[in-house]
Design a protein around this motif. Sequence first.
Motif, PDB file in Angstrom:
ATOM      1  N   ALA A  49       0.813  -1.223   0.000  1.00  0.00           N
ATOM      2  CA  ALA A  49       0.000   0.000   0.000  1.00  0.00           C
ATOM      3  C   ALA A  49       0.842   1.266   0.000  1.00  0.00           C
ATOM      4  CB  ALA A  49      -0.937  -0.004   1.209  1.00  0.00           C
ATOM      5  N   ASP A  50       2.071   1.186   0.524  1.00  0.00           N
ATOM      6  CA  ASP A  50       2.921   2.385   0.588  1.00  0.00           C
ATOM      7  C   ASP A  50       3.716   2.608  -0.691  1.00  0.00           C
ATOM      8  OD1 ASP A  50       4.776   0.357   0.685  1.00  0.00           O
ATOM      9  OD2 ASP A  50       5.639   0.925   2.631  1.00  0.00           O
ATOM     10  N   GLY A  51       3.441   1.813  -1.721  1.00  0.00           N
ATOM     11  CA  GLY A  51       4.115   1.985  -2.993  1.00  0.00           C
ATOM     12  C   GLY A  51       5.363   1.140  -3.171  1.00  0.00           C
ATOM     13  N   THR A  52       5.802   0.462  -2.111  1.00  0.00           N
ATOM     14  CA  THR A  52       6.956  -0.428  -2.220  1.00  0.00           C
ATOM     15  C   THR A  52       6.495  -1.807  -2.690  1.00  0.00           C
ATOM     16  OG1 THR A  52       6.785  -1.148   0.094  1.00  0.00           O
ATOM     17  CG2 THR A  52       8.132   0.806  -0.377  1.00  0.00           C
ATOM     18  N   SER A  53       7.443  -2.669  -2.951  1.00  0.00           N
ATOM     19  CA  SER A  53       7.099  -4.020  -3.392  1.00  0.00           C
ATOM     20  C   SER A  53       8.111  -5.022  -2.858  1.00  0.00           C
ATOM     21  CB  SER A  53       7.056  -4.093  -4.924  1.00  0.00           C
ATOM     22  OG  SER A  53       8.337  -3.860  -5.475  1.00  0.00           O
ATOM     23  N   THR A  54       7.695  -6.268  -2.808  1.00  0.00           N
ATOM     24  CA  THR A  54       8.561  -7.380  -2.425  1.00  0.00           C
ATOM     25  C   THR A  54       8.655  -8.336  -3.598  1.00  0.00           C
ATOM     26  OG1 THR A  54       7.928  -7.243  -0.082  1.00  0.00           O
ATOM     27  CG2 THR A  54       8.872  -9.325  -0.852  1.00  0.00           C
ATOM     28  N   GLU A  55       9.886  -8.650  -4.019  1.00  0.00           N
ATOM     29  CA  GLU A  55      10.090  -9.603  -5.105  1.00  0.00           C
ATOM     30  C   GLU A  55      10.496 -10.951  -4.546  1.00  0.00           C
ATOM     31  OE1 GLU A  55      12.651  -8.497  -8.275  1.00  0.00           O
ATOM     32  OE2 GLU A  55      11.240  -7.030  -9.101  1.00  0.00           O
ATOM     33  N   LEU A  56       9.809 -11.981  -4.993  1.00  0.00           N
ATOM     34  CA  LEU A  56      10.091 -13.345  -4.557  1.00  0.00           C
ATOM     35  C   LEU A  56      10.258 -14.237  -5.777  1.00  0.00           C
ATOM     36  CD1 LEU A  56       7.387 -13.384  -1.782  1.00  0.00           C
ATOM     37  CD2 LEU A  56       9.835 -13.644  -1.339  1.00  0.00           C
ATOM     38  N   VAL A  99       6.736 -12.233 -14.842  1.00  0.00           N
ATOM     39  CA  VAL A  99       6.683 -11.490 -13.581  1.00  0.00           C
ATOM     40  C   VAL A  99       5.217 -11.358 -13.200  1.00  0.00           C
ATOM     41  CG1 VAL A  99       7.156  -9.313 -12.412  1.00  0.00           C
ATOM     42  CG2 VAL A  99       8.810 -10.230 -14.052  1.00  0.00           C
ATOM     43  N   ILE A 100       4.873 -11.914 -12.039  1.00  0.00           N
ATOM     44  CA  ILE A 100       3.487 -11.933 -11.579  1.00  0.00           C
ATOM     45  C   ILE A 100       3.310 -10.836 -10.531  1.00  0.00           C
ATOM     46  CG2 ILE A 100       1.653 -13.318 -10.557  1.00  0.00           C
ATOM     47  CD1 ILE A 100       3.208 -15.802 -11.473  1.00  0.00           C
ATOM     48  N   GLU A 101       2.687  -9.758 -10.942  1.00  0.00           N
ATOM     49  CA  GLU A 101       2.438  -8.634 -10.041  1.00  0.00           C
ATOM     50  C   GLU A 101       1.130  -8.888  -9.298  1.00  0.00           C
ATOM     51  OE1 GLU A 101       1.240  -4.059 -10.795  1.00  0.00           O
ATOM     52  OE2 GLU A 101       3.101  -4.706 -11.789  1.00  0.00           O
ATOM     53  N   CYS A 102       1.146  -8.782  -7.976  1.00  0.00           N
ATOM     54  CA  CYS A 102      -0.072  -9.031  -7.197  1.00  0.00           C
ATOM     55  C   CYS A 102      -0.248  -7.960  -6.133  1.00  0.00           C
ATOM     56  CB  CYS A 102      -0.030 -10.420  -6.552  1.00  0.00           C
ATOM     57  SG  CYS A 102       1.398 -10.742  -5.506  1.00  0.00           S
ATOM     58  N   ASP A 103      -1.501  -7.650  -5.823  1.00  0.00           N
ATOM     59  CA  ASP A 103      -1.785  -6.599  -4.849  1.00  0.00           C
ATOM     60  C   ASP A 103      -2.271  -7.154  -3.521  1.00  0.00           C
ATOM     61  OD1 ASP A 103      -4.349  -7.440  -5.425  1.00  0.00           O
ATOM     62  OD2 ASP A 103      -5.027  -5.536  -6.281  1.00  0.00           O
ATOM     63  N   GLY A 104      -1.995  -8.431  -3.281  1.00  0.00           N
ATOM     64  CA  GLY A 104      -2.397  -9.061  -2.035  1.00  0.00           C
ATOM     65  C   GLY A 104      -1.380 -10.074  -1.566  1.00  0.00           C
ATOM     66  N   ALA A 105      -1.700 -10.738  -0.455  1.00  0.00           N
ATOM     67  CA  ALA A 105      -0.762 -11.655   0.184  1.00  0.00           C
ATOM     68  C   ALA A 105      -0.880 -13.088  -0.305  1.00  0.00           C
ATOM     69  CB  ALA A 105      -0.967 -11.626   1.695  1.00  0.00           C
ATOM     70  N   GLU A 106      -1.847 -13.353  -1.174  1.00  0.00           N
ATOM     71  CA  GLU A 106      -1.979 -14.706  -1.715  1.00  0.00           C
ATOM     72  C   GLU A 106      -2.592 -14.649  -3.103  1.00  0.00           C
ATOM     73  OE1 GLU A 106      -4.828 -17.291   0.289  1.00  0.00           O
ATOM     74  OE2 GLU A 106      -5.805 -15.551   1.178  1.00  0.00           O
ATOM     75  N   MET A 107      -2.413 -15.737  -3.829  1.00  0.00           N
ATOM     76  CA  MET A 107      -2.986 -15.830  -5.159  1.00  0.00           C
ATOM     77  C   MET A 107      -4.505 -16.014  -5.068  1.00  0.00           C
ATOM     78  SD  MET A 107      -0.569 -15.581  -7.447  1.00  0.00           S
ATOM     79  CE  MET A 107      -0.063 -14.239  -6.349  1.00  0.00           C
ATOM     80  N   PRO A 108      -5.252 -15.527  -6.027  1.00  0.00           N
ATOM     81  CA  PRO A 108      -6.701 -15.773  -6.007  1.00  0.00           C
ATOM     82  C   PRO A 108      -6.992 -17.256  -6.183  1.00  0.00           C
ATOM     83  CG  PRO A 108      -6.036 -14.808  -8.102  1.00  0.00           C
ATOM     84  CD  PRO A 108      -4.837 -14.750  -7.210  1.00  0.00           C
ATOM     85  N   ILE A 109      -7.950 -17.748  -5.443  1.00  0.00           N
ATOM     86  CA  ILE A 109      -8.256 -19.175  -5.500  1.00  0.00           C
ATOM     87  C   ILE A 109      -9.074 -19.539  -6.739  1.00  0.00           C
ATOM     88  CG2 ILE A 109     -10.352 -18.960  -4.098  1.00  0.00           C
ATOM     89  CD1 ILE A 109      -7.785 -21.871  -4.105  1.00  0.00           C
ATOM     90  N   MET A 110      -9.793 -18.560  -7.312  1.00  0.00           N
ATOM     91  CA  MET A 110     -10.638 -18.784  -8.483  1.00  0.00           C
ATOM     92  C   MET A 110     -11.628 -19.907  -8.194  1.00  0.00           C
ATOM     93  SD  MET A 110      -9.294 -16.239  -9.829  1.00  0.00           S
ATOM     94  CE  MET A 110     -10.275 -16.122 -11.315  1.00  0.00           C
ATOM     95  N   ASP A 111     -11.645 -20.975  -9.024  1.00  0.00           N
ATOM     96  CA  ASP A 111     -12.594 -22.069  -8.770  1.00  0.00           C
ATOM     97  C   ASP A 111     -11.949 -23.222  -8.013  1.00  0.00           C
ATOM     98  OD1 ASP A 111     -10.988 -23.196 -10.698  1.00  0.00           O
ATOM     99  OD2 ASP A 111     -12.641 -23.959 -11.929  1.00  0.00           O
ATOM    100  N   GLY A 112     -10.764 -22.987  -7.439  1.00  0.00           N
ATOM    101  CA  GLY A 112     -10.091 -24.023  -6.664  1.00  0.00           C
ATOM    102  C   GLY A 112      -9.197 -24.923  -7.482  1.00  0.00           C
ATOM    103  N   SER A 113      -9.035 -24.618  -8.761  1.00  0.00           N
ATOM    104  CA  SER A 113      -8.207 -25.434  -9.647  1.00  0.00           C
ATOM    105  C   SER A 113      -7.240 -24.539 -10.404  1.00  0.00           C
ATOM    106  CB  SER A 113      -9.099 -26.204 -10.629  1.00  0.00           C
ATOM    107  OG  SER A 113      -9.592 -25.350 -11.659  1.00  0.00           O
ATOM    108  N   SER A 114      -6.620 -25.090 -11.453  1.00  0.00           N
ATOM    109  CA  SER A 114      -5.722 -24.308 -12.314  1.00  0.00           C
ATOM    110  C   SER A 114      -6.384 -23.884 -13.619  1.00  0.00           C
ATOM    111  CB  SER A 114      -4.463 -25.132 -12.648  1.00  0.00           C
ATOM    112  OG  SER A 114      -3.615 -25.249 -11.543  1.00  0.00           O
TER     113      SER A 114
END
Length: 318
Positions: A49-56, A99-114
């Motif tokens: 939220a503060d404009g910084t990012s973490t790369e993993l 590069v997967i940019e995300c705005d939250g702490a986990e991936m969206p679960i969607m329908d529970g599959s891939s």
Amino acid sequence: MAIGLLSFQTTVAEPVTISGAGVHSGKPVSITLNPAEAGTGVIFQRMHADGTSTELKAVSSQVGNTDFCTVLGFSPAHSVATVEHVMAAIYALGLDNVVIECDGAEMPIMDGSSRMFIEAIEEAGIVNLGVKRRYIRVLKPVRYEEGQSWSEFLPYDGTRFEVEIEFDTPLIGRQKWEGNLTAQTFKDELCAARTFGFMRDVERLWAAGLALGSSLENSVVISDDHTVINPEGLRYPVDEFVRHKTLDAVGDLALAGAQFIGLYRSYRGGHKMNAKALKALLSDPTAYEVVETQVPAPTVRAREMVAINAPEFAPWSA
């Protein structure tokens, strides 16, 4: 029989955005898969939220908690959780650099599959970068055991999974999925298999702050009388459960940082067993070699790969 292996590295042709909710936090999250240059690998970029990012980097050395999902990173404020479903899609489609940019702490679960990740990547398109891909080829058996559970890598001329599960419910019992992994096999037999859980565990998980976004829209739920609560039932007759466990294994092993050539087998495994087996393989330099093809063809056989002297190639490193 060997399966075809791609000769060159790839990336997505254009950015693609996927939005949903986190299965554990229940919070909305959006991710964007962005094109990346050859040699980048898969990188998760968590925006704060503060404009910084973490790369993993999506590699074995960055795997933290594996209790209920696979987490990259070692602190809640600088980690990304539930990466296995999107990583399975990336691996199965042969996507090397993104590069997967995300705005939250986990991936969206969607329908529970891939399935939705597969559809999004195919919608964006995959392009050849013209740089040779390197593979990790298993040279000798590597096994990890814990209680009655075990997982192992074995040499094999191709990429194969043999996953077996056993649950104390007549609905599941003992199930096994085995097959050579190709993009088509993954799409036909594995990608739509959903995560599953037991109704008896729901209150305990909620109390721990987990599964807050879980619902019948993204999980197969098993009742106390050993039936599936979901009105639509199972997507795969009887064995959607082991198919999802295989999907998870594909995603977890994608954290090798490179495609692997070999056979992966497991019994009563899960995220923890997958991670432990992968680390056991990569920590033994005599158990694998780095190979690439010298055949300028769209696909090659594993036996046509040649070992290269690449001490700088450590895909599991940060």
